[in-house]
Enzyme design. Structure first.
Site, short mmCIF file in Angstrom:
data_model
loop_
_atom_site.label_atom_id
_atom_site.label_comp_id
_atom_site.label_asym_id
_atom_site.label_seq_id
_atom_site.Cartn_x
_atom_site.Cartn_y
_atom_site.Cartn_z
N GLY A 275 65.69 65.13 33.36
CA GLY A 275 65.59 65.41 34.77
C GLY A 275 65.23 66.87 34.99
CG MET A 277 66.51 72.73 29.61
SD MET A 277 68.01 71.90 29.02
CE MET A 277 68.81 73.27 28.20
CD GLU A 278 71.27 73.70 30.78
OE1 GLU A 278 72.09 73.63 29.86
OE2 GLU A 278 70.63 72.71 31.19
CG ASN A 279 64.90 76.38 30.04
OD1 ASN A 279 65.49 76.00 29.04
ND2 ASN A 279 63.92 75.71 30.61
CD GLU A 310 69.37 71.33 35.41
OE1 GLU A 310 69.61 72.09 34.44
OE2 GLU A 310 69.59 70.11 35.37
#
Length: 862
Positions: A275, A277-279, A310
């Site tokens: 869904g 990604m928390e970069n 996120e």
């Protein structure tokens, strides 16, 4: 590949030995454009040069760095050139005779990805433009640069990227272009799996967030949002920025720790496996969150929830990171809870807890009853385990447990615990005990006992009301009975609200009494409700405070069968729908009774998210749980009901749109298909229903599956929508056609070849598996069991998961398929544990379907 599956023991040993001071990573992706992949089937590659500065606690020791690459040009350790053919095995670089302080330089040719893992390369069929982005969780940054790939070896990173001159490049830090090289500001200490790069001719929109804190300090965060150029006309970046700013305000208010990573870009990228990604500094999302056609409010709510999920990770996961994947819940459960918490507390989506109760918890209930269920704090032996534990337990059950925790300790104590946790562990790594200790401080509660019950045991409890009435018709005693499955017998402490409801002369069902109680053990008396009027309905988890399966007494169930649509409180109504679905899945309610309730009451559902969930459940009931002999009747009734509601819905409303999509899902009869075809061709109309491009594809799906829309029609539609999205839709529809040759081709493309990208594999599988074609695809059951171990061994884990889950012959719903599954499991006891887990889960779904069908068949005898 041997050695690719890093174990927990290896990671612990390496973390005890090494400390990382910093990375310099230089990538040259100019090879991304130009002619096709290199000849001989070799992958297209890019140059990756990494310098790692690290310390070793035991000079003279041996360790290893991680790198998955086709080739390594040079390796240097502390100025000594090492022979790549001797130290690199395709997965790891052996590092012998380490010094106290070390510098490792690795020059490699790494491969662009077509599976969404590592550095994914996408060619837009609409305009031929190339787009790159990275996706690493849990351990794919080693496909892009050499590193120590585990979450507890954090370090600052400096990236530089050489790219085609017309491109823009983004990474975690702010970037500047000098002399043809993009150089990015050094990051804070972060884990390898949340580093990132995006590059290409992306459409980019900017904004800014400003906040002045009580002490007068000012925080300014540059905001950006990017997507492919082809999606720019549909990109509502203003709404993305609105939710982003609302979320940043909310988390600053509650966490008392300013956002620590500088800028905040959000990239919506193609062919994304997750869904989002928390970069830190560059969050990535699947581009389907940019809506090409009209969608309901539920879709915007879903996107807002993911944005906030996120964002919560910037603190839970990025600032403070779990030591190993056992404590994955320390980031995912918290982000899932905080996403809903912030959604309700900061945005226009005030009914977010209804969606949580109805949709997220359904995911958790399913996962928690599979043979692979596990405690929220899981036993993660290796990276394959970690990959599969991004599941309904880690996310939705964990978030549900946190909601129970907030009820248990109080919201203020919970948030104060979070604030202390961030300040004590900033840029570090933690385990379960680190969080529990601060929560014990702030709440005064015994967190160890709570954790044993809720975090360290698996399974879901059932809560059932027991009402004893006096001769006068008042409640003499109301008790809550708690049960657990034999496989997971733990009874837990629950903080619950018990609601009493009665029917009014006008036909509504309304709450007239409520009491909160601590339920513990097999039977708990709720003394506060003694003496109340006899209820028509008892709801034992009113307001959804705990995580449990709600059961009903006979009176309550009878009330729901007659008056569910009259329940005036939308959350209570959603909880009852969820409970009825669980009864159906547990073979305690005949499936046709559930279908009947949907037909009778779904049209009165005001919450669009609940309505769309009911549509999904009703379709699942028809495919999986109804007795086969009643399936044609159920199919006809659902199609008739959907069409009736479609025609009766307010013209142009989102309810009309939802019913149109559901009608397409269940349409099978000649008249239904004729109507869909007419709506496509414009010879039929329904007032207010705009058949936009996405709805056209939704209608073409069933037309293709039933042989009405052939290859020429689908080619013409692709010409009309010659985009990446259109191509995925066309591939799905092509594979859905009812032809043995079509199925053989689709099977070969997915199972025997790796030519398709991850998104087209997903589309092909979705088209191949059609409930109306059980007989046509029956021969592939045997082929499935013959192929899956080879597929698992030869393909990436993401593609392996897609194939094993997506092609399991669940539509061959018979004892014979169950026996074939058991035979495979018995013959493959030494297969990869992650592969066996997927097959066991699919087997459990099939066994549950057969039990549901038997329950439904017994309804004929009533």
């Amino acid at each position: 590949m041997p050695g690719e599956n890093l174990s927990r023991d290896e990671a612990r040993e390496r973390a005890a030995l090494l400390s990382v001071d910093g990375y310099d990573v230089s990538l040259d992706v100019r090879s991304a454009i130009g002619d096709g992949d290199s000849g001989g089937g070799a992958p297209r590659t890019f140059r990756s040069v990494t310098t790692i500065r690290f310390r070793c606690a035991e000079p003279g020791a041996t360790s290893f760095a991680d790198l998955i690459a086709p080739s390594v040009t040079a390796v240097s350790l502390n100025g000594r050139d090492l022979d790549p053919s001797e130290v690199f095995d395709g997965v790891r670089i052996t590092l012998e005779d380490l010094a106290a302080d070390n510098e490792l330089v690795v020059d490699a040719q790494c491969a662009y990805s077509r599976t969404g893992e590592g550095l994914h390369r996408f060619v837009d069929p609409e305009d031929g433009e190339v787009y790159l982005y990275t996706q690493y969780e849990p351990a794919d940054s080693r496909r892009v640069f050499a590193n120590f790939e585990q979450p507890d070896l954090k370090a600052p990173f400096r990236f530089e990227v050489r790219a085609p001159e017309e491109w823009t490049v983004w990474s975690n830090g702010v970037g500047e272009l000098h002399d043809g090289v993009w150089r990015f500001a050094e990051t804070k200490p972060i884990s390898t799996y949340i580093t990132c790069v995006a590059a290409g001719p992306y459409h980019y929109v900017t904004d800014a967030y400003e906040r002045v804190f009580e002490d007068g300090t000012r925080l300014e965060i540059p905001l950006g949002a990017l997507c492919r150029k082809g999606l720019a006309p549909y990109f509502d970046a203003d709404d993305v920025f609105l939710v982003t700013k609302q979320g940043l305000d909310f988390f600053h208010d509650h966490f008392d720790y300013p956002y620590p990573f500088g800028k905040y870009d959000q990239a919506f990228v193609p062919e994304y496996n997750l869904g989002a990604m928390e970069n830190p500094g560059l969050v990535t999302f699947r581009e389907e969150f940019i809506f090409r056609g009209r969608v309901t409010r539920a879709s915007y709510e879903g996107r807002a929830n993911v944005i906030l999920h996120e964002m919560a990770h910037m603190w839970f996961g990025d600032l403070v990171t779990m030591e190993w994947w056992d404590d994955l819940w320390l980031k995912e459960s918290f982000a899932d809870f905080m996403g809903a918490f912030a959604l309700v507390g900061a945005t226009r989506f005030q009914d977010g807890w209804i969606t949580f109760a109805n949709r997220r918890k359904a995911w958790a209930y399913r996962a928690d009853q599979l043979p692979s269920t596990h405690p929220v704090t899981a036993d993660i032996r290796d990276l394959q385990d970690a990959k599969l534990n991004f599941d309904g337990i880690t996310y939705a059950k964990g978030a549900s447990v946190l909601k129970q925790l907030v009820a248990y300790v109080g919201q203020d104590a919970f948030l104060e615990g979070a604030r202390r946790y961030f300040k004590r562990n900033a840029y570090g790594n933690t385990r379960l005990g680190d969080l529990l200790s601060v929560l014990a401080e702030t709440s005064g509660r015994d967190m160890a006992a709570w954790a044993r019950s809720w975090l360290q045991t698996a399974g879901v409890n059932s809560l059932t009301p027991q009402v004893l009435l006096s001769p006068e018709g008042l409640i003499d005693e109301l008790a809550v009975l708690q049960e657990a499955a034999e496989s997971h017998p733990e009874l837990r402490p629950h903080r619950v609200a018990v609601g009493l409801y009665r029917r009014t002369p006008e036909g509504s069902v309304e709450r007239y009494a409520r009491a909160e109680a601590d339920v513990d053990g097999p039977r708990t008396v709720v003394s506060e409700l003694a003496g109340a009027e006899a209820p028509d309905l008892v709801l034992v988890n009113d307001d959804d405070l705990t995580y449990c399966k709600i059961r009903f007494d006979d009176t309550s169930l009878a009330t729901l069968k007659d008056g569910l649509g009259g329940m005036t409180d939308p959350l209570a109504r959603a909880l009852c729908w969820s409970a009825l679905w669980n009864l159906t899945r547990d073979a305690l309610l005949p499936t046709r009774d559930f279908v009947g309730l949907v037909l009778r009451f779904a049209g009165r559902e005001s919450d669009i998210g609940v309505l769309q969930m009911l549509h999904a459940w009703a379709h699942s009931a028809l495919v999986n749980y109804v007795a086969p002999e009643w399936r044609p009747a159920g199919e006809r009734l659902l199609a008739e009901g959907a069409l009736r509601e479609l025609r009766g819905a307010e013209p142009g409303s989102e309810h009309q749109l939802a019913w149109a999509r559901f009608f397409a899902t269940v349409a099978a009869g000649e008249g239904d298909l004729k109507l869909l075809k007419g709506l496509l061709e414009g010879t039929e109309t329904i007032e207010g229903l705009e058949v936009d491009q996405e709805l056209r594809w939704a209608f073409l799906g069933p037309l293709a599956a039933h042989g009405v829309a052939g290859e020429a029609v689908l080619a013409a539609e692709l010409a009309r929508d010659d985009t990446a999205s259109g191509k995925r839709h066309q591939i799905r529809c092509l594979a859905a056609r009812p032809s043995a040759a079509v199925k053989a081709q689709a099977w070969a493309q997915v199972v025997e070849s790796d030519a398709l990208s991850n998104a087209l594999v997903e589309a092909t599988i979705a088209g191949f598996v059609q409930p109306s074609q059980r007989e046509l695809i029956a021969p592939y059951a045997e082929k499935y069991f013959a192929a899956i171990e080879r597929v698992w061994t030869q393909r990436s884990i993401q593609i392996g998961m897609d194939v094993v889950r997506g092609l399991f012959p669940g539509l061959q719903d018979s004892e014979g398929t169950l026996e074939a599954t058991d035979a495979w499991l018995a013959a493959h006891e030494t297969a990869a544990p992650a592969l066996r887990r997927l097959v066991l889960e699919a087997r459990d779904d099939l066994a549950r379907a057969l039990r549901g069908q038997a329950c439904d068949a017994a309804a004929d005898d009533r």
